[in-house]
Enzyme design. Sequence first.
Site, mmCIF file in Angstrom:
data_model
loop_
_atom_site.group_PDB
_atom_site.id
_atom_site.type_symbol
_atom_site.label_atom_id
_atom_site.label_comp_id
_atom_site.label_asym_id
_atom_site.label_seq_id
_atom_site.Cartn_x
_atom_site.Cartn_y
_atom_site.Cartn_z
ATOM 1 N N LYS A 146 1.694 3.979 -2.542
ATOM 2 C CA LYS A 146 1.414 5.844 -2.133
ATOM 3 C C LYS A 146 1.792 6.045 -2.461
ATOM 4 O O LYS A 146 1.710 8.049 -3.265
ATOM 5 C CB LYS A 146 1.527 5.433 -0.145
ATOM 6 C CG LYS A 146 -0.493 5.695 -0.367
ATOM 7 C CD LYS A 146 -1.043 6.706 0.385
ATOM 8 C CE LYS A 146 -2.330 6.314 0.832
ATOM 9 N NZ LYS A 146 -3.047 6.365 -0.139
ATOM 10 N N TYR A 202 0.548 -1.431 -0.034
ATOM 11 C CA TYR A 202 -0.101 -0.063 0.263
ATOM 12 C C TYR A 202 0.515 1.234 0.050
ATOM 13 O O TYR A 202 0.774 2.047 -0.421
ATOM 14 C CB TYR A 202 -1.036 -0.289 1.323
ATOM 15 C CG TYR A 202 -1.767 -1.398 0.942
ATOM 16 C CD1 TYR A 202 -2.311 -0.764 0.430
ATOM 17 C CD2 TYR A 202 -1.523 -2.181 1.898
ATOM 18 C CE1 TYR A 202 -3.921 -1.865 0.277
ATOM 19 C CE2 TYR A 202 -2.906 -3.262 2.018
ATOM 20 C CZ TYR A 202 -3.938 -2.817 0.589
ATOM 21 O OH TYR A 202 -4.505 -4.447 0.867
#
Length: 293
Positions: free
Chosen positions: A146, A142
């Site tokens: 990001k 993640y």
Amino acid sequence: TRIRPSSKRCAVIGGSGFLGRHLVEKLLGKGYTVSVFDIRQSYELPGVTFHQGDLCDKQALLTALQGVSLVFHCASPAPASDDKALFQRVNIQGTHTVLQACTEAGVQKVVLTSSASVVFEGTDIKDGREDLPYAKKPIDYYTETKIEQEKVRTLLPHTETKIEQEKVRTLLPHTETKIEQEKVRTLLPHTETKIEQEKLVLKACDKEKGLLTVAIRPHGIFGPRDPQLVPILVDTARRGNMKFIIGDGSNLVDFTFVDNVVHGLILSAESLRPESPICGKAYHITNDEPVRF
Ligand code: NAD
């Protein structure tokens, strides 16, 4: 006085969390007596005893584990945090304390919620089996995306047109550099501590001492009351930050419905017996096919 552990008496460490609460509800429905141990109490439920405490505190754990034969460990600091010391304290030292408390309290089974990211090193895995080695350079998927998102936004604020999308696709293959990987690792030590945590729990499996352990490895979990996955996706999309493609558009990500994770946790707990081949092992858990992401 020590209460004799009952096979239907269990404790859910992290039972106030997203997965933990679903697990608690299912266990109650199956006739278990459930105690929750968590640093916070997020709900009330008839038949559930709440013990508020930090899992690094053995005395607090011992109180909650009186008479318990089965422990589900589903507690973790939020993965997006960059507090390395917190991950080490809770996921590694804390898990060590949990195992000690379980041994002292006469707990017979420990089921850990691990993570599929323990075998993810940045390259695609499809149909990955449990004999894959632990990642040497664990990356938090993640966070990587990001960081890439941020970069793309800085580089290309006008990603809404087809032309810009094409540009983004041309730019992005270059972003998976070692430097980024290093950055990510420094930013998010969560996965590294999840690997250590899993190793600790599986190593503690000891038929002679009467403590049996198993780990379940989901990747992304979705379902009702999910505080992270879908809300973050929706929010990112609403803010218009998803109008680009990372990689060549064929990336796959694995998601599992929360009830399936719960089912896997309970199934593994109920199959965990001294003669069972699952003792001391880790299992990936998934819905079926991964999702194009
Ligand atoms: P969550 O944040 O909703 O729940 C975690 C719970 O742990 C919280 O209630 C929190 O208060 C508690 N906790 C944190 N530190 C604690 C401490 N020191 N002592 C006692 N309790 C503490 O997270 P979740 O999504 O329910 O995740 C549960 C487990 O599943 C975690 O181990 C996580 O790593 C793993 N996991 C989750 C996902 C996912 O997509 N949600 C994917 C793979 C693995």
